[in-house]
Design an enzyme around this catalytic site. Structure first.
Site, PDB file in Angstrom:
ATOM      1  N   HIS A   1     -50.774 -47.050 -23.367  1.00 53.50           N
ATOM      2  CA  HIS A   1     -50.444 -46.737 -22.347  1.00 53.50           C
ATOM      3  C   HIS A   1     -51.747 -45.911 -21.964  1.00 53.50           C
ATOM      4  O   HIS A   1     -52.116 -44.908 -22.563  1.00 53.50           O
ATOM      5  CB  HIS A   1     -49.232 -46.180 -22.531  1.00 53.50           C
ATOM      6  CG  HIS A   1     -49.118 -45.034 -23.418  1.00 53.50           C
ATOM      7  ND1 HIS A   1     -49.946 -43.980 -22.936  1.00 53.50           N
ATOM      8  CD2 HIS A   1     -48.505 -44.302 -24.554  1.00 53.50           C
ATOM      9  CE1 HIS A   1     -50.314 -42.474 -24.319  1.00 53.50           C
ATOM     10  NE2 HIS A   1     -48.991 -43.469 -25.522  1.00 53.50           N
TER      11      HIS A   1
ATOM     12  N   CYS B   1     -49.979 -44.148 -30.958  1.00 52.77           N
ATOM     13  CA  CYS B   1     -50.384 -45.017 -29.801  1.00 52.77           C
ATOM     14  C   CYS B   1     -51.363 -45.039 -29.471  1.00 52.77           C
ATOM     15  O   CYS B   1     -52.088 -44.111 -29.805  1.00 52.77           O
ATOM     16  CB  CYS B   1     -49.500 -44.907 -28.562  1.00 52.77           C
ATOM     17  SG  CYS B   1     -47.634 -44.425 -28.371  1.00 52.77           S
TER      18      CYS B   1
END
Length: 493
Positions: A452, A468
């Site tokens: 992301h 992440c």
């Protein structure tokens, strides 16, 4: 003295004279001779007359004639309906029956005065010859027991068209004309619509036929009838009009020029309707025609709508060659063949109720290029690599999970894309005790682990996340757009 022995006996006739011949007394002379008889000449015998023979010959001939006639004539007292046919041959009887029917009149009475129409006017008929043959078969003259038999029934028929025409001419004031149904295109609904038929009125032909039958059966030459009026339906019925409208609307639903099953060049409903003309036919149905000249301008524009260049396909696959998505859809190139005669052929189709016109084209197939894509994340180097057909096409420094939230290693596949979302927990008293709003370009590949975009730090190349893969916003957008669902992701040290 005369010898008595030689004299004839006075009671005896001379030789050669019949014994029953009459005699006449005479005297022998004036000298006082004895009185005697002299035989008179015999009367000629009368000739025999055969009167019975001459009378019998004509009588016998008459009897023979009567017998012969009885073999071909209908018995006395016979009748067909009200027509006496006794003593007639079947041929003469048939003629008499038909003539009597033709001359029998029905007098239409009413306020406008009396008007007579004859059986001939009405097109009235009976099967006269069959009836006459039946009369002879049932009642021949040679059979006296068949004389004066009951009349033979003679059903009368009239020709409806002939009778209607005759009655309409005789009493025109009793007729009003029906109005046939109509079919026309309605611009508001872009469909063909029906205007219902309206009935007219006229003399009841069945009642006239019944009156003619009554007069014919009774032997009357005329009968009065107060005419009854009945509705007269148009031959162009609402039902036929609706069937035609439904058929035409089916044409408008599909009208166009097709390549295979594809309606490549649709035709506007109003335009197609303008090509069609709908007119009532003599049989009550409708005739549909199409104007080829009006169709031609559309045909002239087909090439521009149909012709196209070939577009080659590009397909994204995994490393095993399984297709993941089309990067570029392949398009077959095509060119329209000759359109000579298309307008006329389409006009014929449309008139027959078929709006689907197949076009003949020449096609050029496309080629397909495959791009095998995969992503690698090197946690040791804190770097992400994008491979296409085993060649690196992009690489960026990233930030993976910071201990104790290390990014898990393994082989995964892209699972979901989310354009923007908040991450963490708004209630910071609860795990994971952080909340980051509006995280952009999220691409999940392992549960809640994703690539992301990152706007809250710029320390790429070092572990910084809760598991992440943090990337610049531009890099995250690139991955978001580049890696379809199913793209392989390998995470390793």
């Amino acid at each position: 003295m005369t010898d008595l022995a030689t004299k004839p006996n006075a009671d005896e006739a001379p030789s050669g004279v019949p014994s029953d011949a009459p005699t006449t007394p005479i005297q022998s002379g004036g000298d006082g001779a004895a009185f005697g008889y002299e035989w008179a000449p015999a009367e000629p015998a009368p000739k025999k007359r055969h009167l019975g023979l001459w009378i019998g010959i004509p009588a016998a001939a008459a009897v023979v004639g009567l017998v012969a006639a009885s073999l071909v004539l209908i018995a006395p007292g016979s009748a067909i309906a009200g027509v006496p046919v006794g003593g007639m041959t079947p041929g003469s009887a048939a003629e008499a029956v038909q003539n009597r029917l033709a001359e029998t009149t029905v007098v239409l009475t009413g306020a406008g005065g009396d008007v007579a129409v004859s059986g001939a006017d009405l097109g009235a008929t009976v099967d006269a010859q069959a009836l006459a043959d039946a009369a002879f078969a049932q009642n021949p003259m040679w059979n006296p027991t068949a004389w004066f038999a009951a009349p033979i029934d003679a059903p009368v028929t009239v020709d409806p068209a002939t009778a209607t025409e005759a009655l309409r001419e005789a009493v025109p004031g009793l007729y009003s004309e029906p109005v046939g149904a109509q079919v026309a295109f309605d611009a508001n609904t872009a469909s063909f619509a029906v205007t219902a038929a309206q009935s007219g009125e006229g003399v009841d032909v069945a009642a006239v036929q019944g009156a003619l039958q009554d007069a014919f059966e009774s032997g009357a030459t005329s009968i009065d009838l107060a005419p009854a009026l009945v509705p007269i339906d148009s031959s162009t019925t609402t039902e036929l009009a609706q069937a035609t409208a439904d058929k035409l609307n089916g044409v408008l639903d599909t009208v166009g020029f097709y390549i295979g099953d594809e309606r490549t060049v649709p035709v506007d409903r109003a335009v197609a309707a303008s090509w069609l003309t709908v007119t009532p036919a003599e049989n009550g149905d409708f005739t549909v025609t199409a104007d080829a000249a009006a169709i031609q301008p559309t045909v002239d524009g087909l090439a521009a709508a149909v012709n196209r260049d070939v577009v080659n396909a590009t397909v994204i696959t995994d490393s095993s060659g399984n297709a993941l998505s089309d990067l570029t859809a392949g398009v077959v190139g095509r060119a329209l063949d000759s359109t000579d005669g298309v307008a006329g052929a389409f006009a014929t189709q449309l008139a027959d109720g078929n709006g689907v016109y197949p076009l003949a084209v020449s096609e050029v197939p496309f080629t397909t290029t495959t791009l095998a894509r995969r992503i690698e994340v090197d946690l040791s180097a804190q770097r992400t690599y994008l491979f296409e057909n085993n060649a690196v096409v992009q690489s960026w420094a990233v930030s993976s999970g910071l201990t104790p939230n290390d990014t898990p290693t393994g082989d995964f596949r892209m699972q979901a894309h989310v354009r923007i979302q908040g991450m963490g927990n708004r209630d910071l008293t609860k795990e994971p005790h952080y909340y980051t709003p509006d995280v952009p370009y999220v691409s999940y590949f392992n549960g809640d682990i994703a690539f992301h975009g990152t706007y809250w730090h710029n320390n790429f190349g070092n572990p910084m996340s809760h598991g992440c893969i943090n990337m610049t916003i531009d890099a995250a957008q690139y991955v978001y757009d580049w890696a379809p669902l199913g793209t392989e992701v390998s995470v390793y040290y």
